[in-house]
Design a protein around this motif. Structure first.
Motif, mmCIF file in Angstrom:
data_model
loop_
_atom_site.group_PDB
_atom_site.id
_atom_site.type_symbol
_atom_site.label_atom_id
_atom_site.label_comp_id
_atom_site.label_asym_id
_atom_site.label_seq_id
_atom_site.Cartn_x
_atom_site.Cartn_y
_atom_site.Cartn_z
ATOM 1 N N UNK A 62 0.826 -1.207 0.000
ATOM 2 C CA UNK A 62 0.000 0.000 0.000
ATOM 3 C C UNK A 62 0.863 1.262 0.000
ATOM 4 N N UNK A 63 0.342 2.309 -0.697
ATOM 5 C CA UNK A 63 0.954 3.638 -0.708
ATOM 6 C C UNK A 63 0.057 4.600 0.054
ATOM 7 N N UNK A 64 0.675 5.591 0.705
ATOM 8 C CA UNK A 64 -0.130 6.545 1.471
ATOM 9 C C UNK A 64 -0.919 7.492 0.578
ATOM 10 N N UNK A 65 -0.535 7.643 -0.690
ATOM 11 C CA UNK A 65 -1.274 8.521 -1.603
ATOM 12 C C UNK A 65 -2.515 7.857 -2.179
ATOM 13 N N UNK A 66 -2.632 6.538 -1.971
ATOM 14 C CA UNK A 66 -3.726 5.804 -2.596
ATOM 15 C C UNK A 66 -5.085 6.340 -2.164
ATOM 16 N N UNK A 67 -5.298 6.547 -0.876
ATOM 17 C CA UNK A 67 -6.610 6.995 -0.395
ATOM 18 C C UNK A 67 -6.916 8.413 -0.865
ATOM 19 N N UNK A 68 -5.894 9.263 -0.967
ATOM 20 C CA UNK A 68 -6.118 10.634 -1.447
ATOM 21 C C UNK A 68 -6.562 10.620 -2.903
#
Length: 571
Positions: free
Chosen positions: A141-147
């Motif tokens: 998972x990447x932290x930008x995914x939800x944004x």
């Protein structure tokens, strides 16, 4: 009436008319000055702090992350807008506690139509020297995914749309002097992108266009200049990250090889030249095609400038899967097939997971590399190789890297230099090499050899344990001045290499071979018979060298020590 009276009357009338025409211009100018003064002086007097919470809440809803602002100020010049200080976007706790975005100053410019209608629209949002943390977890998972997914569900009109509509237009988002840091789980890596310029806008209702340009850096070294990285392309809306369609073009250019190796490996590997890497990515995040081209221009050793540096032009095609964690059907050719129907070198393989490279399968093969090309590569790596060495032959074969098992090592394969010859003007036209040269991986070698081999030392036979990794040089016949050819064999692995030379030789031929291949000749003269006996004579020599270390030759034959001459005593 007196003529003079008529003249004065006409003059007064003209002046009055001029003043009447000048008054609207003066009034307009004065009004403009007052408006400009109000635009400059009034914003500091107008308190917008009561809007600070509403603005922060609105931005938080847009990003799906909590946004903090220390203060908000209103500016009217050059265009109406707001300036935010100490702009902070919180991180998802699953990715850590450090903010994902931090900027000392952010400028949000209003669209002019927002001054007299709702909803409020921003034309541009500009970040000044922001710091961005990109976090990648071990689960992929990447932290930008939800944004990104949150933004995909917000309806917005194209950025370039001229007239307002029922949905607000997406702003032009830009950043200058940005720093992008990379974190793996909770650990911040030394790799970052500095002095980065970023832009994002919406050219169509369902498509974002992005542009990124920056300088790669490494915080634990003093990398001076590793070139420029540029990425540009489009991302479309989708219900999940893996289904996001993308069309990207990237380039890493103007990258000196010395600084590039310093960046990638933490130290300068002693190579010079320039790197140019271009790539296109088309498909979706979970399944896309990558077409890349790597060029090494004037590659050489850092210690000297050869007459012919190496030019590498490698074309690669692969399929990226599992959100760029796997690469299937990797195919590379040098030179590219478009410029040569028969490449000298071909690479193929699969990388099931970049987080576990030990599972990679890779094959490197060649349908034929001329021996002259191989010797030119040797001249680039060392300034000691003479220019007058003549070689012939053609190298074919392949080697494969695969996951190790209980019965096999990582490397397997065979290489054959057929029709090999090597000669120098000083040694005459006769070739030193009297047979083909074959290199076998230990797997292939052990399949045809008994366990262990016989080595002689000080007149006693010793059983040496068979090596378990690396490659073996099959016995090569060398014409070194004896009636029968001498035999050379060896082994090479990640530690270094060993050589074993036996048979009849003459001193002149043996030293001539050492001069033609200086790496072979290092230390050789120290183990030859005293006074360099012309020969021919029998030798049994072993050489050992660790990488980046000296080479040591050992004479395995015990030779009688010459007796000292006897002197009679005169009384």
């Amino acid at each position: 009436m007196h003529p003079t009276d008529t003249t004065h009357g006409t003059s007064d009338t003209t002046r009055s008319s001029r003043r009447a025409r000048r008054f609207p211009g003066v009034l307009s100018f004065a009004l403009l000055v007052v408006i400009l003064l109000m635009m400059v002086l009034l914003p500091p007097m107008i308190s917008v702090s009561r809007f600070q919470r509403r603005i922060a809440q609105s931005l938080s809803q847009s990003l799906g992350r909590t946004v903090h602002l220390d203060s908000v100020s209103l500016t009217l010049l050059p265009l109406p807008g707001f300036t935010f200080t100490n702009f902070v976007v919180d991180e998802d706790p699953a990715f850590g506690s450090e903010p994902i975005i931090r900027a000392n100053s952010v400028r949000a410019t209003l669209r002019l139509t927002s001054l007299w209608r709702r909803p409020i629209e921003f034309s541009t949002i500009s970040f000044d020297q922001p710091s961005v943390n990109l976090v990648h977890l071990s689960n992929g998972k990447w932290n930008l995914e939800s944004i990104l997914l949150h933004a995909a569900h917000i309806q917005a009109a194209p950025t370039v749309q001229m007239k307002p509509g029922p949905t607000p237009r997406f702003p032009y988002i830009e950043a200058t002097g940005a720093r992008l840091n990379l974190k793996l789980d909770q650990e911040k890596t030394p790799f970052s992108l500095t002095d980065a310029d970023f832009a994002l806008w919406l050219p169509g209702p369902n498509q974002w266009h992005l542009r990124l340009k920056g300088t790669p850096a490494r915080t634990d070294t003093d990398v001076a200049d590793a070139g420029i990285i540029q990425i540009e392309g489009t991302l479309d809306r989708a219900a999940s990250l893996g289904n996001v369609p993308l069309d990207l073009q990237g380039e890493w250019k103007e990258a000196p090889l010395g600084e590039t190796t310093h960046l990638l490996f933490g130290r300068d590997l002693g190579v010079r030249g320039n790197l140019d890497l271009t790539a296109t990515v088309q498909g979706t995040v979970s399944d896309s095609t990558i077409d890349a081209r790597l060029r090494l221009i004037d590659a050489r050793n850092a210690d000297f400038v050869p007459s012919q540096p190496i030019q590498v032009d490698l074309d690669c095609l692969t399929t990226a899967a599992n959100d760029f964690h796997a690469f299937k059907n990797l195919r590379c050719t040098w030179p590219p097939i478009a410029s040569s129907p028969k490449p000298m070198l071909a690479v193929s393989g699969d990388i099931p997971d970049v987080r576990n490279l030990s599972a990679t399968t890779l094959e490197i093969g060649t349908p034929g590399i001329p021996a002259t090309t191989l010797f030119n590569w040797l001249r680039v790596s060392s300034s000691r190789v003479p220019d007058d060495v003549a070689v012939t032959g053609n190298l074919t074969g392949s080697i494969t890297w695969h996951p190790a098992s209980a019965t096999a090592t990582h490397w397997s394969g065979d290489l054959l230099l057929a029709g090999a010859s090597l000669s120098t003007p000083a040694s005459g036209s006769a070739s030193f090499i009297d047979s083909d040269v074959s290199i076998q991986s230990i797997d292939s070698f052990l399949a045809s050899q008994p366990k262990g081999r016989i080595a002689r030392g000080k007149g006693k036979e010793k059983i040496a344990p068979a090596p378990t990794s690396g490659f073996n040089l099959a016995p090569v016949a060398l014409a070194l001045g004896g009636k029968e050819p001498a035999m050379l064999e060896g082994h090479v692995d990640h530690v270094g290499y060993t050589l074993h030379l036996t048979g009849m030789v003459s001193t002149a031929r043996l030293l001539a071979l050492g001069s033609a291949i200086p790496q072979f000749g290092d230390g050789l003269s120290q183990v030859l018979p005293p006074n360099h006996t012309p020969g021919p004579y029998r030798i049994d020599l072993s050489a050992n060298r660790t990488w980046h270390g000296p080479q040591t030759w050992t004479d395995n034959i015990t030779r009688p020590t010459p007796s000292r001459p006897h002197h009679s005593a005169h009384r």
